[in-house]
Design a protein around this motif. Structure first.
Motif, PDB file in Angstrom:
ATOM      1  N   ALA A  63       0.828  -1.209   0.000  1.00  0.00           N
ATOM      2  CA  ALA A  63       0.000   0.000   0.000  1.00  0.00           C
ATOM      3  C   ALA A  63       0.859   1.254   0.000  1.00  0.00           C
ATOM      4  CB  ALA A  63      -0.920  -0.004   1.222  1.00  0.00           C
ATOM      5  N   ARG A  64       1.962   1.226   0.712  1.00  0.00           N
ATOM      6  CA  ARG A  64       2.843   2.393   0.798  1.00  0.00           C
ATOM      7  C   ARG A  64       3.459   2.730  -0.565  1.00  0.00           C
ATOM      8  NH1 ARG A  64       8.056   1.761   4.373  1.00  0.00           N
ATOM      9  NH2 ARG A  64       6.584   0.816   5.788  1.00  0.00           N
ATOM     10  N   GLN A  65       3.826   1.689  -1.337  1.00  0.00           N
ATOM     11  CA  GLN A  65       4.553   1.919  -2.589  1.00  0.00           C
ATOM     12  C   GLN A  65       3.635   1.954  -3.812  1.00  0.00           C
ATOM     13  OE1 GLN A  65       7.809   2.568  -2.589  1.00  0.00           O
ATOM     14  NE2 GLN A  65       7.819   2.912  -4.792  1.00  0.00           N
ATOM     15  N   TRP A  66       2.605   1.096  -3.818  1.00  0.00           N
ATOM     16  CA  TRP A  66       1.791   0.935  -5.033  1.00  0.00           C
ATOM     17  C   TRP A  66       0.320   1.289  -4.836  1.00  0.00           C
ATOM     18  CZ3 TRP A  66       5.656  -2.663  -3.827  1.00  0.00           C
ATOM     19  CH2 TRP A  66       6.730  -2.676  -4.734  1.00  0.00           C
ATOM     20  N   GLY A  67      -0.062   1.682  -3.641  1.00  0.00           N
ATOM     21  CA  GLY A  67      -1.444   2.091  -3.380  1.00  0.00           C
ATOM     22  C   GLY A  67      -2.331   0.937  -2.968  1.00  0.00           C
ATOM     23  N   ASP A  68      -2.330  -0.136  -3.740  1.00  0.00           N
ATOM     24  CA  ASP A  68      -3.112  -1.318  -3.389  1.00  0.00           C
ATOM     25  C   ASP A  68      -2.514  -2.539  -4.086  1.00  0.00           C
ATOM     26  OD1 ASP A  68      -3.881  -1.097  -6.049  1.00  0.00           O
ATOM     27  OD2 ASP A  68      -5.878  -0.334  -5.579  1.00  0.00           O
ATOM     28  N   THR A  69      -3.119  -3.706  -3.834  1.00  0.00           N
ATOM     29  CA  THR A  69      -2.579  -4.950  -4.380  1.00  0.00           C
ATOM     30  C   THR A  69      -2.617  -4.960  -5.905  1.00  0.00           C
ATOM     31  OG1 THR A  69      -3.266  -6.100  -2.389  1.00  0.00           O
ATOM     32  CG2 THR A  69      -2.752  -7.477  -4.295  1.00  0.00           C
ATOM     33  N   LEU A  70      -3.691  -4.429  -6.501  1.00  0.00           N
ATOM     34  CA  LEU A  70      -3.777  -4.386  -7.963  1.00  0.00           C
ATOM     35  C   LEU A  70      -2.649  -3.538  -8.540  1.00  0.00           C
ATOM     36  CD1 LEU A  70      -5.210  -5.187 -10.554  1.00  0.00           C
ATOM     37  CD2 LEU A  70      -6.711  -3.197 -10.246  1.00  0.00           C
ATOM     38  N   GLY A  71      -2.354  -2.430  -7.902  1.00  0.00           N
ATOM     39  CA  GLY A  71      -1.255  -1.587  -8.355  1.00  0.00           C
ATOM     40  C   GLY A  71       0.074  -2.321  -8.322  1.00  0.00           C
ATOM     41  N   PHE A  72       0.270  -3.113  -7.277  1.00  0.00           N
ATOM     42  CA  PHE A  72       1.496  -3.893  -7.175  1.00  0.00           C
ATOM     43  C   PHE A  72       1.567  -4.951  -8.273  1.00  0.00           C
ATOM     44  CE2 PHE A  72       3.366  -7.929  -5.777  1.00  0.00           C
ATOM     45  CZ  PHE A  72       4.697  -7.546  -5.703  1.00  0.00           C
ATOM     46  N   ILE A  73       0.465  -5.692  -8.482  1.00  0.00           N
ATOM     47  CA  ILE A  73       0.439  -6.756  -9.487  1.00  0.00           C
ATOM     48  C   ILE A  73       0.679  -6.182 -10.880  1.00  0.00           C
ATOM     49  CG2 ILE A  73      -1.072  -8.432 -10.637  1.00  0.00           C
ATOM     50  CD1 ILE A  73      -2.303  -8.964  -7.841  1.00  0.00           C
ATOM     51  N   THR A  74       0.039  -5.055 -11.182  1.00  0.00           N
ATOM     52  CA  THR A  74       0.227  -4.422 -12.478  1.00  0.00           C
ATOM     53  C   THR A  74       1.691  -4.039 -12.687  1.00  0.00           C
ATOM     54  OG1 THR A  74      -2.030  -3.580 -12.394  1.00  0.00           O
ATOM     55  CG2 THR A  74      -0.529  -2.510 -13.945  1.00  0.00           C
ATOM     56  N   TRP A  75       2.280  -3.431 -11.656  1.00  0.00           N
ATOM     57  CA  TRP A  75       3.698  -3.065 -11.755  1.00  0.00           C
ATOM     58  C   TRP A  75       4.571  -4.315 -11.906  1.00  0.00           C
ATOM     59  CZ3 TRP A  75       7.504  -4.747  -8.418  1.00  0.00           C
ATOM     60  CH2 TRP A  75       8.789  -4.243  -8.695  1.00  0.00           C
ATOM     61  N   PHE A  76       4.326  -5.340 -11.087  1.00  0.00           N
ATOM     62  CA  PHE A  76       5.153  -6.544 -11.108  1.00  0.00           C
ATOM     63  C   PHE A  76       5.125  -7.207 -12.474  1.00  0.00           C
ATOM     64  CE2 PHE A  76       6.229 -10.957 -10.537  1.00  0.00           C
ATOM     65  CZ  PHE A  76       7.245 -10.944  -9.594  1.00  0.00           C
ATOM     66  N   ASP A  77       3.920  -7.347 -13.050  1.00  0.00           N
ATOM     67  CA  ASP A  77       3.792  -8.010 -14.351  1.00  0.00           C
ATOM     68  C   ASP A  77       4.455  -7.212 -15.463  1.00  0.00           C
ATOM     69  OD1 ASP A  77       2.500 -10.046 -13.105  1.00  0.00           O
ATOM     70  OD2 ASP A  77       0.509  -9.579 -13.895  1.00  0.00           O
ATOM     71  N   SER A  78       4.406  -5.876 -15.367  1.00  0.00           N
ATOM     72  CA  SER A  78       5.050  -5.074 -16.402  1.00  0.00           C
ATOM     73  C   SER A  78       6.572  -5.140 -16.248  1.00  0.00           C
ATOM     74  CB  SER A  78       4.563  -3.627 -16.344  1.00  0.00           C
ATOM     75  OG  SER A  78       5.051  -2.976 -15.191  1.00  0.00           O
ATOM     76  N   GLU A  79       7.027  -5.331 -15.026  1.00  0.00           N
ATOM     77  CA  GLU A  79       8.472  -5.384 -14.764  1.00  0.00           C
ATOM     78  C   GLU A  79       9.061  -6.767 -15.046  1.00  0.00           C
ATOM     79  OE1 GLU A  79      11.900  -3.236 -13.521  1.00  0.00           O
ATOM     80  OE2 GLU A  79       9.879  -2.541 -13.877  1.00  0.00           O
ATOM     81  N   TYR A  80       8.343  -7.818 -14.657  1.00  0.00           N
ATOM     82  CA  TYR A  80       8.885  -9.179 -14.725  1.00  0.00           C
ATOM     83  C   TYR A  80       8.114 -10.111 -15.645  1.00  0.00           C
ATOM     84  CZ  TYR A  80      11.497  -7.559 -10.696  1.00  0.00           C
ATOM     85  OH  TYR A  80      12.312  -6.840  -9.872  1.00  0.00           O
ATOM     86  N   GLY A  81       7.071  -9.622 -16.263  1.00  0.00           N
ATOM     87  CA  GLY A  81       6.264 -10.465 -17.142  1.00  0.00           C
ATOM     88  C   GLY A  81       5.124 -11.102 -16.368  1.00  0.00           C
ATOM     89  N   PRO A  82       4.043 -11.431 -17.093  1.00  0.00           N
ATOM     90  CA  PRO A  82       2.876 -12.025 -16.427  1.00  0.00           C
ATOM     91  C   PRO A  82       3.166 -13.442 -15.946  1.00  0.00           C
ATOM     92  CG  PRO A  82       2.573 -12.019 -18.807  1.00  0.00           C
ATOM     93  CD  PRO A  82       3.849 -11.274 -18.528  1.00  0.00           C
ATOM     94  N   ALA A  83       2.295 -13.930 -15.050  1.00  0.00           N
ATOM     95  CA  ALA A  83       2.424 -15.294 -14.539  1.00  0.00           C
ATOM     96  C   ALA A  83       2.313 -16.285 -15.674  1.00  0.00           C
ATOM     97  CB  ALA A  83       1.358 -15.551 -13.490  1.00  0.00           C
ATOM     98  N   ARG A  84       3.082 -17.373 -15.589  1.00  0.00           N
ATOM     99  CA  ARG A  84       3.039 -18.397 -16.636  1.00  0.00           C
ATOM    100  C   ARG A  84       2.205 -19.576 -16.206  1.00  0.00           C
ATOM    101  NH1 ARG A  84       9.247 -18.542 -17.102  1.00  0.00           N
ATOM    102  NH2 ARG A  84       9.166 -16.676 -15.908  1.00  0.00           N
TER     103      ARG A  84
END
Ligand SMILES: [Zn+2]
Length: 70
Positions: free
Chosen positions: A49-70
């Motif tokens: 929450a501190r860095q990305w606002g909410d879990t969706l924000g984190f997941i969106t950032w993570f997938d754009s950075e490391y690719g979507p789940a396989r």
């Protein structure tokens, strides 16, 4: 020259039972625990929450950075 100052190491308390919870709350944990029950999830969500606002924000950032789940 012989070492005449060497003393055997003694342990008064088990250091494992003197640790505190990994979330930083300061509460003691014992045995193999790293966190009190639920404190790991709370700590993770607080940081997300501190860095990305909410879990969706984190997941969106993570997938754009490391690719979507396989
Ligand atoms: Zn804690």
């Amino acid at each position: 020259m012989p070492d005449r100052h060497r003393n055997p190491v003694t342990y008064i308390d088990d250091p494992v039972d003197r640790r505190t919870c990994g979330c930083g709350c300061g509460e003691p944990v014992s045995g193999g625990r790293l966190f009190l029950p639920g404190h790991d999830q709370r700590a993770i969500h607080e940081r997300i929450a501190r860095q990305w606002g909410d879990t969706l924000g984190f997941i969106t950032w993570f997938d754009s950075e490391y690719g979507p789940a396989r």
